[in-house]
Scaffold this active site. Sequence first.
Site, mmCIF file in Angstrom:
data_model
loop_
_atom_site.group_PDB
_atom_site.id
_atom_site.type_symbol
_atom_site.label_atom_id
_atom_site.label_comp_id
_atom_site.label_asym_id
_atom_site.label_seq_id
_atom_site.Cartn_x
_atom_site.Cartn_y
_atom_site.Cartn_z
ATOM 1 N N ASP A 122 -0.093 -3.900 6.347
ATOM 2 C CA ASP A 122 -0.733 -3.369 7.554
ATOM 3 C C ASP A 122 -2.194 -3.820 7.661
ATOM 4 O OD1 ASP A 122 1.652 -2.104 8.031
ATOM 5 O OD2 ASP A 122 0.904 -0.067 7.724
ATOM 6 N N HIS A 170 0.848 -1.200 0.000
ATOM 7 C CA HIS A 170 0.000 0.000 0.000
ATOM 8 C C HIS A 170 0.877 1.241 0.000
ATOM 9 C CE1 HIS A 170 0.780 -0.471 4.305
ATOM 10 N NE2 HIS A 170 0.283 0.722 4.552
ATOM 11 N N HIS A 222 1.525 3.876 1.938
ATOM 12 C CA HIS A 222 2.172 4.601 3.037
ATOM 13 C C HIS A 222 3.697 4.601 2.891
ATOM 14 C CE1 HIS A 222 -1.583 4.190 5.808
ATOM 15 N NE2 HIS A 222 -1.662 5.237 5.000
ATOM 16 N N ASP A 232 6.162 4.472 4.906
ATOM 17 C CA ASP A 232 7.006 3.496 5.615
ATOM 18 C C ASP A 232 7.025 2.138 4.907
ATOM 19 O OD1 ASP A 232 4.237 3.321 6.664
ATOM 20 O OD2 ASP A 232 5.039 1.827 8.055
ATOM 21 N N HIS A 233 6.299 2.038 3.775
ATOM 22 C CA HIS A 233 6.300 0.814 2.977
ATOM 23 C C HIS A 233 6.861 1.033 1.570
ATOM 24 C CE1 HIS A 233 3.595 -1.315 5.903
ATOM 25 N NE2 HIS A 233 3.473 -0.058 6.260
HETATM 26 FE FE FE Z 1 2.925 0.712 8.097
HETATM 27 ZN ZN ZN Z 2 0.266 1.661 6.580
#
Ligand code: FE
Ligand code: ZN
Length: 256
Positions: free
Chosen positions: A128, A53, A55, A57-58
């Site tokens: 997540d 996804h 975000h 942090d990914h």
């Molecule tokens: Fe995350």
């Molecule tokens: Zn996330």
Amino acid sequence: MLTLVPLPAFDDNYIWVWHDGIHAMAVDPGDPAPLLDFLDAGGLTLSALLITHHHRDHTGGNPLLRQRTGCAIHAPDNPRIPAVTHVVRGGDIVHIPALGLRFDVIATPGHTLDHVSYVGHGCLFCGDTVFGCGCGKLFEGTPAMMAASLDAILALPDETRVCCAHEYTLANIAFAKTIDGANPALLERERADRALRAQHRPTLPSTLALERATNPFLRFHDADMTAFAARRLGRPHPTPAEVFGAIRAAKDAWDG
Ligand code: FE
Ligand code: ZN
């Protein structure tokens, strides 16, 4: 012979890496540095990334990893995800020829609308969507949407290894005990996972069997979670999606 490694990143992320000693693939490298260090140390060539996804942090590692390695980057259809080479949708199959791997893509919206998970070779890379004894916050989707995504995950075999993107298990167990404190499987999991964390070892991957037994967010069809939701909502006979929504709301309130 393939090896599966959770590389710690940021405070509590894992970048899952699968390699055969020559080639590697990785899931959700928000930070490129730990992955590049790992590839260098093992003399590994990065063949592909799977992204769950949008975000940061990914996805934050995508541009540099693509530039350095030329790896394929499989990701859902979202312009906010950088450097994608292959857009995926639920129902697609992703092949990683260098490692002889193939993954089914399942749409798992809820945490975000674009969220997908990857299933193959006994592993679930769920980003997540599911955490150890928990699930992602509903930033973009509805409880009904997330419950449908979790039902797709619940259809997988018990022995599936659940490879989540964050180490949140102990905090999730602390919450789960507030609504399911008499569950012996949950208490046993707390003992086992506390011991792992005391040695700075990951609590993941878990198995779908363990999540089914201990994770309240996967138990929204069960009688005791339904009873909890009915008390919280102040009315009888909530639907499974309402049960899920009530558990999620209780966790959000507990997080404060
Ligand atoms: Fe995350
Ligand atoms: Zn996330």
